[in-house]
Scaffold this motif. Structure first.
Motif, short mmCIF file in Angstrom:
data_model
loop_
_atom_site.label_atom_id
_atom_site.label_comp_id
_atom_site.label_asym_id
_atom_site.label_seq_id
_atom_site.Cartn_x
_atom_site.Cartn_y
_atom_site.Cartn_z
N LEU A 173 -20.19 18.31 31.91
CA LEU A 173 -19.02 17.56 31.79
C LEU A 173 -19.65 16.13 31.46
O LEU A 173 -20.49 15.50 32.35
N GLN A 174 -18.93 15.05 30.64
CA GLN A 174 -19.37 13.90 30.65
C GLN A 174 -18.07 13.05 30.76
O GLN A 174 -17.15 13.12 29.96
N TRP A 175 -18.22 11.93 31.44
CA TRP A 175 -17.29 10.87 31.58
C TRP A 175 -17.88 9.42 31.15
O TRP A 175 -19.12 9.17 31.40
N VAL A 176 -16.94 8.70 30.78
CA VAL A 176 -17.26 7.30 30.25
C VAL A 176 -16.31 6.16 31.12
O VAL A 176 -15.23 6.42 30.98
N ALA A 177 -16.92 5.49 32.04
CA ALA A 177 -16.35 4.37 32.76
C ALA A 177 -16.36 3.10 32.14
O ALA A 177 -17.48 2.77 32.23
N THR A 178 -15.43 2.29 31.51
CA THR A 178 -15.84 1.08 31.06
C THR A 178 -15.97 -0.04 31.95
O THR A 178 -16.81 -0.91 31.74
N ASP A 179 -15.39 0.34 33.44
CA ASP A 179 -15.94 -0.39 34.41
C ASP A 179 -17.06 0.12 35.12
O ASP A 179 -16.71 1.19 35.50
N PRO A 180 -18.30 -0.54 35.11
CA PRO A 180 -19.38 0.42 35.68
C PRO A 180 -19.52 0.22 37.15
O PRO A 180 -20.48 1.18 37.67
N ARG A 181 -18.92 -0.57 37.82
CA ARG A 181 -18.81 -0.71 39.42
C ARG A 181 -18.20 0.65 39.95
O ARG A 181 -17.22 1.35 39.19
N LEU A 182 -18.90 1.35 41.02
CA LEU A 182 -18.29 2.31 41.82
C LEU A 182 -17.83 1.62 43.02
O LEU A 182 -18.36 0.91 43.78
N LEU A 183 -16.37 1.91 43.34
CA LEU A 183 -15.84 1.45 44.49
C LEU A 183 -15.85 2.67 45.65
O LEU A 183 -15.33 3.75 45.43
N GLU A 184 -16.03 2.09 46.95
CA GLU A 184 -16.16 3.27 48.08
C GLU A 184 -14.53 3.43 48.43
O GLU A 184 -13.80 2.34 48.70
N LEU A 185 -14.43 4.65 48.89
CA LEU A 185 -13.07 4.95 49.47
C LEU A 185 -13.28 5.49 51.07
O LEU A 185 -14.48 5.94 50.94
N PRO A 186 -12.33 4.93 51.80
CA PRO A 186 -11.16 4.23 51.33
C PRO A 186 -11.50 2.92 51.32
O PRO A 186 -12.53 2.33 51.81
N GLY A 187 -10.61 1.95 50.58
CA GLY A 187 -10.92 0.63 50.57
C GLY A 187 -10.55 -0.24 51.80
O GLY A 187 -9.86 0.52 52.90
N PHE A 188 -10.78 -1.33 51.88
CA PHE A 188 -10.47 -2.26 53.11
C PHE A 188 -9.32 -2.90 52.94
O PHE A 188 -8.98 -3.58 51.65
N THR A 189 -8.19 -2.98 53.89
CA THR A 189 -6.95 -3.64 53.77
C THR A 189 -6.63 -4.55 55.17
O THR A 189 -6.97 -3.96 56.03
N ALA A 190 -6.40 -5.80 54.90
CA ALA A 190 -6.27 -6.50 56.05
C ALA A 190 -5.09 -7.58 55.46
O ALA A 190 -4.73 -8.06 54.47
N SER A 191 -4.53 -8.01 56.55
CA SER A 191 -3.47 -9.22 56.41
C SER A 191 -3.46 -10.35 57.42
O SER A 191 -4.16 -10.07 58.65
N THR A 192 -3.13 -11.51 57.25
CA THR A 192 -3.01 -12.45 58.32
C THR A 192 -1.80 -13.70 57.65
O THR A 192 -1.48 -13.65 56.72
N MET A 193 -1.28 -14.01 58.91
CA MET A 193 -0.31 -15.26 58.69
C MET A 193 -0.93 -16.50 58.42
O MET A 193 -2.04 -16.55 58.54
N LEU A 194 -0.26 -17.69 58.23
CA LEU A 194 -1.04 -18.68 58.01
C LEU A 194 -1.39 -19.29 59.30
O LEU A 194 -1.06 -19.10 60.24
N GLY A 195 -2.58 -20.04 58.98
CA GLY A 195 -3.09 -20.46 60.13
C GLY A 195 -2.23 -21.64 60.87
O GLY A 195 -1.66 -22.54 60.25
N ALA A 196 -2.33 -21.65 62.15
CA ALA A 196 -1.76 -22.41 62.96
C ALA A 196 -2.56 -23.42 63.76
O ALA A 196 -4.01 -22.92 63.93
N THR A 197 -2.39 -24.55 64.15
CA THR A 197 -3.62 -25.24 64.89
C THR A 197 -2.87 -25.76 66.39
O THR A 197 -1.55 -25.90 66.49
#
Length: 294
Positions: free
Chosen positions: A138-162
């Protein structure tokens, strides 16, 4: 179920909800193009009247992945052999206008994904096929040659306070100057080998948001007078270079005044700082990004 969730061991591939490779009816023979560097295209310009060339940009072309397999009735009944052949034909038949889909492969304990289209299926039907044996590919063609590791990283933050600055009395040394920042920072290490391009989401209410890579100063800065109201989310895809309201796909690209597009470099920790033109206690910045290999 997310792409790649069926994979349980090294030497397995997942395509369209079907496992191939180790422990399946589709025995692994060879894999080409997955760990290989894709073909490169260069922009070198010959030096007029001199040896050599001026170095230009060097970019990777599409990635071609070839998986060689064996289906054998020696490891299954004749009915199971026929069913395996039929199933493989079904999952590799293209639609009328196929989109790229996840191809996930696990090697060395890590799962990597490419978005690709199946472009070739070889299943010889000679005498070996009649006795229940197929050695195909079997052969596949990926137009984006990058390989992405699974699972991805997710994070969030509120606005910085001082915290409030200034000096306290009696004065003691060392003396504190300025304000101490809290929050507003996302820190991540890309464990791949190539630049990782994040997808950011900015949730209102916030006026004039910005995202800055701390070590280089590269920044994505919006119009300081532009306001994202409560309940609205703007997605910034740094690879596609798009700025869209989530849910409506209405572009807000014209509000992005400073376009310092930045990635997460491989092999080291990187910090991104979330700020705004006016304080807000409810705004949030989220990121989704994958360790990336080439």
């Amino acid at each position: 179920m997310a792409a790649g969730d069926l994979i349980t061991r090294d030497g397995q591939l997942e395509w369209r909800g079907e496992l191939l490779g180790a422990g399946t009816a589709y025995g692994w023979r060879a894999l080409e193009g997955w760990l290989d560097l894709p073909q490169m295209r260069g922009g070198d310009v010959d030096r007029p009247g001199q040896h050599g060339a001026f170095p230009g940009q060097l970019l990777a072309q599409s990635r071609t992945v070839t998986y060689s397999f064996v289906i054998s009735a020696r490891r299954a009944t004749r009915a199971q052999y026929a069913a395996a052949v039929a199933r493989l034909r079904a999952i590799t038949t293209p639609s009328e206008n196929p989109d790229e889909e996840p191809l996930v492969i696990r090697l060395d304990g890590r799962r990597w994904q490419a978005l690709a289209r199946c472009t070739r299926r070889s299943m010889p039907t000679g005498l070996e096929y009649d006795v229940g044996y197929v050695a195909g590919a079997l052969q596949w063609v990926a137009t984006d040659p990058r390989l992405l590791e699974l699972p991805g990283f997710t994070a969030s933050t509120m606005l910085g306070a001082t915290d409030s600055g200034g000096l306290g009395f009696p004065v003691r040394f060392p003396m504190p100057f300025g304000a101490a920042a809290r929050g507003g920072v996302i820190t991540w290490t890309n464990t791949g080998t190539a630049e990782a391009w994040p997808v950011w989401r900015i949730a209102g209410p916030v006026r004039g948001p910005s995202i800055t890579r701390r070590d280089t100063g590269q920044a994505l800065e919006f119009d300081p007078d532009w306001f994202i109201p409560t309940g609205q989310v703007v997605e910034v895809d740094t690879l596609a270079r798009t700025v869209l309201f989530v849910g409506s796909n209405v572009s807000a690209s014209d509000r992005l005044f400073t376009r310092g597009w930045f990635s997460f470099p491989p092999g080291r920790e990187t910090q991104a700082v979330f700020a705004s033109a006016a304080p807000s206690s409810d705004s949030r910045l989220s990121v989704t990004v994958h360790s990336t290999a080439m």
